[in-house]
Design a protein around this motif. Structure first.
Motif, PDB file in Angstrom:
ATOM      1  N   TYR A 360       0.847  -1.191   0.000  1.00  0.00           N
ATOM      2  CA  TYR A 360       0.000   0.000   0.000  1.00  0.00           C
ATOM      3  C   TYR A 360       0.886   1.245   0.000  1.00  0.00           C
ATOM      4  O   TYR A 360       1.832   1.347   0.757  1.00  0.00           O
ATOM      5  CB  TYR A 360      -0.912   0.018   1.227  1.00  0.00           C
ATOM      6  CG  TYR A 360      -1.820   1.227   1.268  1.00  0.00           C
ATOM      7  CD1 TYR A 360      -2.935   1.290   0.439  1.00  0.00           C
ATOM      8  CD2 TYR A 360      -1.542   2.312   2.085  1.00  0.00           C
ATOM      9  CE1 TYR A 360      -3.761   2.399   0.444  1.00  0.00           C
ATOM     10  CE2 TYR A 360      -2.354   3.430   2.099  1.00  0.00           C
ATOM     11  CZ  TYR A 360      -3.461   3.471   1.271  1.00  0.00           C
ATOM     12  OH  TYR A 360      -4.263   4.581   1.262  1.00  0.00           O
ATOM     13  N   TYR A 367      -5.654  -0.547  -2.689  1.00  0.00           N
ATOM     14  CA  TYR A 367      -6.543   0.416  -2.041  1.00  0.00           C
ATOM     15  C   TYR A 367      -6.895  -0.058  -0.636  1.00  0.00           C
ATOM     16  O   TYR A 367      -6.894  -1.262  -0.368  1.00  0.00           O
ATOM     17  CB  TYR A 367      -7.862   0.541  -2.815  1.00  0.00           C
ATOM     18  CG  TYR A 367      -7.737   1.173  -4.181  1.00  0.00           C
ATOM     19  CD1 TYR A 367      -8.072   2.509  -4.363  1.00  0.00           C
ATOM     20  CD2 TYR A 367      -7.325   0.429  -5.285  1.00  0.00           C
ATOM     21  CE1 TYR A 367      -7.986   3.097  -5.618  1.00  0.00           C
ATOM     22  CE2 TYR A 367      -7.232   1.014  -6.533  1.00  0.00           C
ATOM     23  CZ  TYR A 367      -7.562   2.347  -6.704  1.00  0.00           C
ATOM     24  OH  TYR A 367      -7.471   2.922  -7.936  1.00  0.00           O
ATOM     25  N   THR A 368      -7.237   0.902   0.224  1.00  0.00           N
ATOM     26  CA  THR A 368      -7.882   0.479   1.472  1.00  0.00           C
ATOM     27  C   THR A 368      -9.366   0.322   1.191  1.00  0.00           C
ATOM     28  O   THR A 368      -9.899   0.891   0.234  1.00  0.00           O
ATOM     29  CB  THR A 368      -7.733   1.524   2.598  1.00  0.00           C
ATOM     30  OG1 THR A 368      -8.469   2.693   2.262  1.00  0.00           O
ATOM     31  CG2 THR A 368      -6.293   1.899   2.849  1.00  0.00           C
ATOM     32  N   SER A 369     -10.025  -0.435   2.027  1.00  0.00           N
ATOM     33  CA  SER A 369     -11.458  -0.657   1.843  1.00  0.00           C
ATOM     34  C   SER A 369     -12.233   0.656   1.901  1.00  0.00           C
ATOM     35  O   SER A 369     -13.218   0.839   1.188  1.00  0.00           O
ATOM     36  CB  SER A 369     -11.971  -1.614   2.920  1.00  0.00           C
ATOM     37  OG  SER A 369     -11.455  -1.236   4.176  1.00  0.00           O
ATOM     38  N   VAL A 372     -12.155   2.369  -1.336  1.00  0.00           N
ATOM     39  CA  VAL A 372     -13.077   1.745  -2.295  1.00  0.00           C
ATOM     40  C   VAL A 372     -14.526   2.102  -1.968  1.00  0.00           C
ATOM     41  O   VAL A 372     -15.352   2.274  -2.868  1.00  0.00           O
ATOM     42  CB  VAL A 372     -12.854   0.216  -2.323  1.00  0.00           C
ATOM     43  CG1 VAL A 372     -13.852  -0.461  -3.259  1.00  0.00           C
ATOM     44  CG2 VAL A 372     -11.428  -0.096  -2.758  1.00  0.00           C
ATOM     45  N   ILE A 399      -9.611  -9.143  -2.639  1.00  0.00           N
ATOM     46  CA  ILE A 399      -9.922  -8.484  -1.366  1.00  0.00           C
ATOM     47  C   ILE A 399      -9.214  -9.260  -0.264  1.00  0.00           C
ATOM     48  O   ILE A 399      -9.454 -10.455  -0.085  1.00  0.00           O
ATOM     49  CB  ILE A 399     -11.444  -8.459  -1.123  1.00  0.00           C
ATOM     50  CG1 ILE A 399     -12.146  -7.712  -2.268  1.00  0.00           C
ATOM     51  CG2 ILE A 399     -11.752  -7.795   0.219  1.00  0.00           C
ATOM     52  CD1 ILE A 399     -13.664  -7.659  -2.145  1.00  0.00           C
ATOM     53  N   SER A 422     -16.228  -6.739   3.522  1.00  0.00           N
ATOM     54  CA  SER A 422     -15.507  -7.308   2.385  1.00  0.00           C
ATOM     55  C   SER A 422     -16.476  -8.045   1.457  1.00  0.00           C
ATOM     56  O   SER A 422     -16.366  -7.977   0.230  1.00  0.00           O
ATOM     57  CB  SER A 422     -14.437  -8.277   2.859  1.00  0.00           C
ATOM     58  OG  SER A 422     -13.493  -7.606   3.659  1.00  0.00           O
ATOM     59  N   LEU A 425     -18.348  -5.394  -0.397  1.00  0.00           N
ATOM     60  CA  LEU A 425     -17.565  -4.813  -1.490  1.00  0.00           C
ATOM     61  C   LEU A 425     -17.432  -5.811  -2.650  1.00  0.00           C
ATOM     62  O   LEU A 425     -17.511  -5.434  -3.827  1.00  0.00           O
ATOM     63  CB  LEU A 425     -16.185  -4.374  -0.989  1.00  0.00           C
ATOM     64  CG  LEU A 425     -16.187  -3.140  -0.073  1.00  0.00           C
ATOM     65  CD1 LEU A 425     -14.781  -2.847   0.430  1.00  0.00           C
ATOM     66  CD2 LEU A 425     -16.750  -1.910  -0.803  1.00  0.00           C
ATOM     67  N   ILE A 507      -7.858  -4.793  -2.765  1.00  0.00           N
ATOM     68  CA  ILE A 507      -8.532  -4.037  -1.710  1.00  0.00           C
ATOM     69  C   ILE A 507      -8.101  -4.619  -0.363  1.00  0.00           C
ATOM     70  O   ILE A 507      -8.254  -5.816  -0.122  1.00  0.00           O
ATOM     71  CB  ILE A 507     -10.064  -4.146  -1.849  1.00  0.00           C
ATOM     72  CG1 ILE A 507     -10.511  -3.615  -3.215  1.00  0.00           C
ATOM     73  CG2 ILE A 507     -10.753  -3.374  -0.718  1.00  0.00           C
ATOM     74  CD1 ILE A 507     -11.993  -3.840  -3.503  1.00  0.00           C
ATOM     75  N   SER A 509      -8.738  -4.976   3.379  1.00  0.00           N
ATOM     76  CA  SER A 509      -9.806  -4.802   4.365  1.00  0.00           C
ATOM     77  C   SER A 509      -9.181  -4.463   5.710  1.00  0.00           C
ATOM     78  O   SER A 509      -8.907  -5.332   6.546  1.00  0.00           O
ATOM     79  CB  SER A 509     -10.644  -6.072   4.463  1.00  0.00           C
ATOM     80  OG  SER A 509     -11.296  -6.282   3.238  1.00  0.00           O
TER      81      SER A 509
END
Lengths: 668, 343
Positions: A360, A367-369, A372, A399, A422, A425, A507, A509
């Protein structure tokens, strides 16, 4: 030996087994036999649960039949049952302050390994209490009125819910939010699990109700600076940060923002988690409450150079006719009086750059959750389109669950919401992009109403579930199929192979953490934190929203990770506790105030300047100082300072404390 | 009526307390109409044998000044205790250990080393520490033992009354004598002076500000150009221990523009004079920052032990242990001593 008030102490000692809590570690019969040998002890008994009705009856009966006039109960912490036994003493016919509690559970059985040592320690603590209680005197409690207004710190879903509940009950509520809008984390979400309700649709009506409610004083962009006082009577200083826009004049029309010298937004938007951009003058999101612009002095040219043409100000003045922008605004300090406080300051997300192997901050498409969440949000920077940073639509998305959670290297706790969000998403990504979605999880934890069903639904939506903790995210590719992609390396522990999964988007989580400044808030309000930094409830089961500080309650994720329904439930509970306190109208204060023995006071003035409550005044005609009982809060500062020992504090007199110490040290 | 027999004795003291007796002047002569002095080594030629010859309890009262450090002092005060119905600790040294008691802040060996071996005032000849049993030029002789610690009188024998002060001023001595000789003497253990702190009788107490005392800097008397005689010395930043010290002297030092140093000792109910003094002085410092507080203390109070325990170190809880109270009321304190020499 006669006590000060003339009676001969006749002490009853009651040792509680607390089931096996104490009895399993401390030899209770031995402690009871020992207590019988102590001076002035008339009766010593043991009982399985002293706090039960039959346990309390023992005390009442002994007072009446054996003429017991001092009661010692050796059991748990006074936090838990001091009140119970004081009441039993009173009902038996004695002044409730002729009771003292010896804590042999938290201080002994729970923390001492060796039963023999535990028993010795319990004896010492019982002896200390027996010595101390000889010096107890009957005292009268003081009753003070409870201020009916309530302070709520934090304007997320928990704070909002509590505020509305209390305001609807007719209480005046001060709701303080640090950011420029209320809404908290929930305002950032698009959908909520498991029902896939639109978060805005259910939250924003509440937000506007808060704003319009006649009983709620909403203070955004504000922080608590100082807290004084005690249950029923808190004095709180609040700092209102300057937003450089006059709140009453701004109508949220966006004209100033359009006219900002920056033609296009250039600065990362905090609300959009940096995914979107904003101008130096901005409204964080369209549903913000209050819908008022704010100027960020860090990026505004006027604040940096003083040479901005100030087009925003001109536009507001000339086009809108409101003249709401004021570059000279200063921070304001307000003082409010409240009877109770609810703290609902929420959480912060785990910073995944602490786990370098997940890339990251290094790979743009990790991405962080929460980022998103902003991407999928219809009012987010992409209007709800899930696209990569270069605008491409991802074909495949991984994820990674439990990022920073359930990990000894980071946070050992389960963050409780990550599995479910999660899944949410995964569903949204699949629905909007049709991409292949890989959920890499350790354990799937879906223990809520409708949660398991939601998981079941996802299993049938073609989402891939891989049971395994991801080792790394890398752009080091080893075959053409992986070219240009991020590769997830994960052991699929269900089939026992290490897999490489090439994806376009990762992503993370991220878990929930206590706010980094929770410690400061904790100190301000004199409450406790657990070892992890979450605010500590008074009892994990029976007092989950109370704290050890009377009149201060906690709600939502500042107490520990929780989802929206739980946060809302806690907020309701906290509001209920506050109502119970405020509607009672009076509280009984411990009579632990300081008193001056005028015969000893030399009028030396030392104590006068020390009193934080200005409760001490000098009386020139008698040449002595006097304490106003109504103002004294029993802090003990003057007691320690008095050079003549003329001041003593009820329940904490020198003779009581010294006798307690002596008793403690008597056991060999 | 038969005259009451009275004795005087001095232990570790400067002689000021003996002066205080002489300071009674004509009143001493009046007192002699009621009393008969049977022992007063500093003024009259009595020997130990003269005391030993008396019956136990034959002396009405013996006034003992000075602290106890030598075995000789211990022997004689124990003898006097036996022979006297009343023992009066006379002056700060027997009351609390006094100035000699400050030696308890230094190890016995270090004292002997400084005075008999390595001190700057010594010639570099053979060191001659005061060995209890030694011979010199073939003459053997005995010296009293030098104990590990200085003790107040009541840490050696039971004391009935205390006359405080360094030295006790004549009005206090006179008042005490009157009380002792009266038909209704005060209860045993009484300190024969006021029961309020000095501020209560100090003329400058009215000059303290209404809102209390806050001090930003402490000043030492010899470093102050001019002390205002009409304003409370504490308010001027001088460490005046008036608030913590028993009154009765009439604020003599303050009238002479010198702050109270606490020779009358603590009030009833105060366990440790220096701790109470330290606690009140710390309380009036007008600073919140720990660095500021430290600076104010360092600059204004370079010698805290000497400031707060000038007269009471042996009676303080410092260097001591608390023994269980068998009567179960309050605990006693007893100085730490060498085992071999303790009895």
């Amino acid at each position: 030996m006669a006590s000060k008030n003339g009676d001969i102490p006749r002490i009853g000692v009651y040792v509680c087994h607390c089931g096996t809590n104490i009895g399993g570690q401390v030899n209770v019969p031995e402690v009871v036999a020992f207590a019988r040998t102590l001076p002035n002890v008339v009766v010593a008994r043991e009982y399985k649960y002293m706090c039960s009705d039959p346990g309390q009856m023992l005390i009442k009966e002994d007072i009446q039949k054996l003429n017991i006039n001092r009661v010692v109960v050796a059991s748990c912490s006074p936090h838990l049952h001091e009140h119970t036994f004081r009441k039993a003493t009173l009902e038996g016919g004695r002044n409730p302050f002729l009771f003292h509690m010896a804590n042999i559970r938290e201080h002994v059985s729970w923390v001492t390994q060796d039963p023999e040592k535990a028993t010795e320690k319990a004896k010492a603590i019982v002896e200390a209490a027996v010595y101390r209680i000889q010096f107890h005197e009957p005292l009268e409690s003081k009753h003070v009125p409870v201020h009916p207004d309530v302070l709520i710190v934090g304007g997320g879903i928990a704070g909002i819910t509590a505020a509305l509940t209390l305001a609807d009950a007719g209480k005046t509520v001060y709701l303080i939010e640090r950011e420029s809008s209320i809404g908290g984390h929930m305002a950032k979400f698009d959908k909520t699990f498991p029902t896939l309700d639109c978060a805005s649709c259910i939250l924003t009506p509440k937000m506007t109700t808060v704003k319009d409610h006649p009983n709620i004083h909403l203070m955004t962009y504000a922080e608590v600076l100082e807290v004084d006082g005690y249950v029923g009577n808190f004095r709180v200083k609040v700092k209102k940060k300057p937003r450089y826009v006059i709140e009453d004049r701004c109508i949220g029309c966006y004209v100033c923002i359009e006219h900002c010298v920056y033609k296009t937004p250039k600065h990362p938007s905090e609300f959009d988690e940096g995914i979107g951009l904003r101008k130096p003058i901005y409204i964080p999101f369209p549903q913000a409450v209050p819908l008022v612009a704010v100027i960020d002095p860090e990026t505004c040219i006027e604040f940096k150079s003083g040479r901005c043409p100030k087009k925003c100000q001109k536009a507001c003045r000339e086009i809108v006719g409101r003249d709401a922008i004021d570059f000279t605004q200063k921070e304001e300090i307000l003082e409010i009086q409240v009877g109770a406080v609810i703290i609902a300051t929420g959480f912060q997300i785990f910073d995944p750059s602490r786990i370098p192997e997940y890339g990251y901050g290094r790979y743009p498409n990790v991405y962080t959750s929460l980022e998103v969440e902003r991407l999928v949000n219809a009012s987010g920077p992409t209007g709800g389109a899930i696209v990569l940073r270069d605008g491409r639509k991802p074909q495949s998305v991984a994820i990674i669950h439990c990022v920073g959670s359930r990990d000894r290297n980071y946070n050992p706790w389960c963050s409780r919401v990550c599995c479910m969000y999660s899944l949410k998403l995964a569903h949204l990504v699949r629905e909007r992009t049709g991409a292949e979605v890989y959920n890499c999880y350790i354990d799937m934890r879906t223990p809520g109403k409708g949660y398991e069903e939601f998981y079941e639904k996802l299993l049938h939506e073609g989402v891939h579930f891989i049971r395994g903790k991801v080792a790394e995210v890398t752009d080091w590719t080893i075959n053409p199929e992986e070219a240009g992609k991020l590769v997830i390396r994960v052991e699929d522990s269900l089939i026992g192979v290490v897999r490489r999964i090439p994806v376009d988007m990762v992503i993370l989580s991220v878990g929930l953490e206590p706010r980094s400044d929770a410690e400061e808030l904790r100190r301000l309000f004199h409450i406790s934190c657990s070892a992890e930094g979450w605010f500590l409830e008074r009892h994990p089961k029976l007092a989950p929203v109370s704290t050890y500080t009377d009149g201060v309650y906690i709600a939502g994720a500042c107490q520990g990770p929780k989802d929206i329904p739980d946060a809302v439930a806690q907020a309701g509970a906290a509001a209920g506790e506050v109502l119970s306190l405020v509607d009672r109208g009076v509280i009984e204060l411990e009579p632990n105030i300081a008193v001056i023995d005028a015969r000893r006071c030399s009028g030396c003035h030392v104590c006068i300047a020390l009193c934080p409550f200005s409760a001490i005044a000098f009386h020139a005609e008698e040449n002595v100082a006097r304490i106003n009982e109504a103002l004294c809060k029993g802090c003990g500062v003057c007691v320690g300072a008095c050079p003549s020992r003329a001041i003593s504090q009820q329940l904490f007199k020198d003779e009581q404390i010294l006798a307690e110490i002596e008793g403690l040290l008597m056991v060999d | 009526m038969e005259k009451k027999k009275v004795g005087f004795y001095w232990c570790a003291s400067c002689g000021g307390c003996e002066e205080a007796v002489v300071d009674l002047a004509e009143d001493l002569l009046t007192a002699l109409e009621q009393i008969d002095i049977v022992f007063w080594p500093v003024a009259m030629d009595f020997k130990r044998e003269d005391v030993e010859r008396l019956d136990d309890g034959e002396i009405f009262a013996t006034f003992i000044n000075g602290a106890v450090r030598l075995s000789e002092q211990e022997e004689i005060v124990k003898l006097l205790r036996r022979k006297s119905r009343v023992i009066v600790a006379f002056g700060a040294c027997s009351h609390m250990g006094g100035i000699p008691g400050l030696a308890n802040g230094v190890a016995r060996e270090a004292i002997l080393d400084y005075y008999y071996r390595n001190g700057p005032a010594l010639e570099s000849r053979e060191p001659m520490p005061p060995d209890p049993e030694r011979t010199w030029k073939e003459h053997g002789f005995h010296l009293p033992r030098f104990y590990e610690n200085v003790r107040a009188l009541d840490q050696v024998v039971e004391v009935d009354y205390y006359i405080p002060g360094c030295a006790p001023p004549p009005n206090v001595v006179k008042g005490a004598l009157a009380q002792l000789l009266s038909d209704q003497p005060p209860p045993s253990g009484t300190v024969l002076a006021a029961t309020h702190a000095l501020c209560h009788e100090c003329e400058l107490n009215d000059t303290k500000p209404e809102e209390g005392i806050r001090i930003q800097a402490f000043r030492r008397p010899h470093l102050v150009d001019k002390i205002d005689p009409h304003t409370c010395l504490l308010v001027q930043g001088l460490i005046c221990l008036g608030p913590v010290t028993r009154g009765g002297c009439g604020a003599l030092c303050i009238k002479g523009r010198m702050p109270c140093t606490g020779c009358f000792g603590p009030l009833d109910g105060v366990r440790d004079f220096g701790a109470a003094a330290l606690s009140f002085v710390a309380s009036i410092i007008d600073a919140d920052d720990p660095h500021d507080i430290e600076r104010i203390l360092d600059e204004g109070i370079p010698d805290p032990l000497g400031t707060f325990y000038m007269y009471s170190l042996p009676k303080s809880l410092l260097f001591q242990k608390v023994l269980p109270s068998n009567g179960r009321r309050t605990a006693r304190t007893e100085p730490r001593r060498e085992k071999a020499e303790s009895r």
